[in-house]
Motif scaffolding. Structure first.
Motif, mmCIF file in Angstrom:
data_model
loop_
_atom_site.group_PDB
_atom_site.id
_atom_site.type_symbol
_atom_site.label_atom_id
_atom_site.label_comp_id
_atom_site.label_asym_id
_atom_site.label_seq_id
_atom_site.Cartn_x
_atom_site.Cartn_y
_atom_site.Cartn_z
ATOM 1 N N LEU A 204 -2.636 -5.348 -0.125
ATOM 2 C CA LEU A 204 -0.936 -5.740 0.031
ATOM 3 C C LEU A 204 -0.714 -6.656 -1.347
ATOM 4 C CD1 LEU A 204 -0.774 -6.546 3.825
ATOM 5 C CD2 LEU A 204 0.411 -4.777 2.547
ATOM 6 N N GLU B 28 4.363 -11.066 -1.366
ATOM 7 C CA GLU B 28 5.689 -10.748 -0.819
ATOM 8 C C GLU B 28 6.635 -11.403 -2.071
ATOM 9 O OE1 GLU B 28 6.510 -12.684 2.664
ATOM 10 O OE2 GLU B 28 8.806 -11.957 2.731
ATOM 11 N N ILE C 59 10.789 -6.448 8.287
ATOM 12 C CA ILE C 59 9.890 -5.151 8.564
ATOM 13 C C ILE C 59 9.963 -4.073 7.394
ATOM 14 C CG2 ILE C 59 11.700 -3.681 9.889
ATOM 15 C CD1 ILE C 59 9.205 -3.087 11.718
ATOM 16 N N ASP D 209 10.746 -5.115 4.249
ATOM 17 C CA ASP D 209 9.656 -5.681 3.041
ATOM 18 C C ASP D 209 8.426 -5.389 3.291
ATOM 19 O OD1 ASP D 209 8.942 -7.206 1.057
ATOM 20 O OD2 ASP D 209 8.657 -9.033 2.253
ATOM 21 N N TYR D 210 8.184 -5.552 4.743
ATOM 22 C CA TYR D 210 6.521 -5.253 5.022
ATOM 23 C C TYR D 210 6.380 -3.818 4.630
ATOM 24 C CZ TYR D 210 2.361 -5.241 7.771
ATOM 25 O OH TYR D 210 1.053 -5.484 8.297
ATOM 26 N N ARG E 75 5.805 -3.190 0.986
ATOM 27 C CA ARG E 75 4.139 -3.764 0.612
ATOM 28 C C ARG E 75 3.127 -2.811 1.037
ATOM 29 N NH1 ARG E 75 4.226 -9.093 3.212
ATOM 30 N NH2 ARG E 75 2.292 -9.520 1.954
ATOM 31 N N LEU F 229 2.990 -7.869 11.560
ATOM 32 C CA LEU F 229 4.428 -7.582 11.400
ATOM 33 C C LEU F 229 5.175 -8.635 11.793
ATOM 34 C CD1 LEU F 229 3.884 -4.180 13.634
ATOM 35 C CD2 LEU F 229 4.499 -4.301 11.298
ATOM 36 N N PRO F 230 6.653 -8.614 11.453
ATOM 37 C CA PRO F 230 7.224 -9.599 11.493
ATOM 38 C C PRO F 230 7.645 -10.115 12.961
ATOM 39 C CG PRO F 230 8.289 -8.026 10.303
ATOM 40 C CD PRO F 230 7.102 -7.387 10.733
#
Length: 373
Positions: A294, A297, A315, A317-318, A321, A344-345
């Motif tokens: 990953l 951020e 989520i 943004d996640y 990545r 996860l968020p």
């Protein structure tokens, strides 16, 4: 009028029950209870057809005598289903019991036919009354009918008392008990007519009307598994629909980490619930394996999602990545770091919560993949 049921209604019920029964037979189901239900359905249809052949609504008509026997044969399967549901029995035991109750029903039918023939031979009117041939006919029909429906009702009450019985099964049991009360209500009216003369109409009309209503209602309740199976085969059940929503996410992640894909179990490969559980576990395992790939951020990714709702930004943004991590691993690039992947968020505390988060991730996955590529 020879029948209390209008012809259009009677034929509609016959067609309705035939369609439902044909569906049950077509879908298969070799379990003992399925075969008992199918046989009961065949006897129900036979009874309704014989009623259409009756020329008078009295016991003088041989068609009505045979119809009473078919009603008894139909309820023998209720007896067997009730016993099967109350205790785990071997198939041979169940069918042996069914043969015995069927022989008793045949004996009762023979008693009805012989009593009617004896009355006609002696020049007496064949009618249900509290004496002689009428009493013999009434007992030959009412006693087996009451016993068979009582055994079935007792098993339904046992299921209602069981705390582990699912809610849907409870509703079905209540409906089946209610349908049996229709039969008992018709018997009570027959006894009332014998004792008081009320209601002033042929008694067999009450039996036919009650039986027709009972068949239509019970066939509807017993068709619930048929509808569920059709929904399952059409892929419209909840588990299958969820699998389809997760498929793009699962396909991309397992392509990057193919070693985590579990071999399909030949016994449960077609079970949607098992397939959904396996897919969820594999997605989570793939995310864990991609943790070291990953990228860090960045604020740029958040600026690219400025038009999205606030709850979707984390989520999204996640997802960006995670897509980059999957691409890096597929390309054979070295890991970007050594840390574990961030969650996860929203932290999931159980399977349902985790599944909901993965569904959210799958929802924005195609757009996120297009943005990264």
């Amino acid at each position: 009028m020879s029948s209390p049921i209008p012809g259009v209604v009677a034929w509609a019920v016959i067609g309705y029950v035939t369609v439902l029964l044909s569906g049950r037979i077509w879908l298969g189901g070799g379990a003992v209870i399925d075969r008992l239900i199918n046989h009961m359905g065949l006897w129900s249809i036979a009874t309704l057809l014989i009623y259409r052949c009756a020329s008078t609504p009295t016991i003088d008509d041989p068609a009505n005598q045979l119809a009473l026997g078919c009603v008894l044969m139909t309820t023998t399967y209720l007896n067997s289903i009730g016993r099967l549901a109350s205790a785990d029995s071997e198939p041979d035991t169940v069918w042996r019991h069914q043969r015995n109750t069927a022989l008793l029903a045949l004996a009762a039918t023979a008693s009805i036919v012989l009593a009617a023939a004896s009355a006609r031979y002696s020049g007496r009117s064949v009618d249900l009354r509290l004496a002689g041939d009428g009493l013999a006919i009434g007992c030959a029909f009412a006693l087996p009918l009451t016993y068979n429906t009582f055994v079935f009702t007792r098993s339904c009450l046992g299921a209602l008392r069981d705390l582990d019985t699912p809610r849907a099964a409870r509703i079905v049991c209540i409906g089946l008990i209610g349908s049996n009360t229709v039969i008992w209500g018709a018997q009570a009216l027959s006894v009332s007519q014998l004792a008081t003369g009320w209601p002033d109409r042929p008694q067999l009309s009450l039996v036919q009307a009650a039986f027709t209503l009972w068949v239509a209602f019970d066939s509807t309740l017993l068709a619930i598994p048929l509808v569920a199976e059709l929904v399952l085969r059409a892929g419209m059940d909840r588990a299958t629909r969820t699998c389809r929503r997760l498929l793009p996410l699962w396909r991309d992640l397992t392509a990057a980490v193919p070693e985590i894909v579990m071999p399909a179990d030949a016994r449960h490969g077609s079970d949607p619930a098992t397939r959904l559980l396996r897919m969820t576990v594999e997605i989570r395992d793939a995310i864990l394996h991609l943790g070291t790939y990953l990228p860090a951020e960045t604020g740029e990714m958040q600026r690219n999602t400025v038009r999205e709702p606030e709850s979707d930004r984390g989520i999204t943004d996640y997802a960006h990545r995670l897509i980059q991590a999957a691409q890096a691993r597929k390309a054979g690039l070295p890991p970007a770091g050594t840390g574990a992947p961030p969650p996860l968020p929203v932290v999931a505390h159980d399977f349902d919560a985790e599944l909901a988060h993965l569904i959210d991730l799958a929802r924005i996955w195609p757009q996120a993949k297009a943005a990264v590529e």
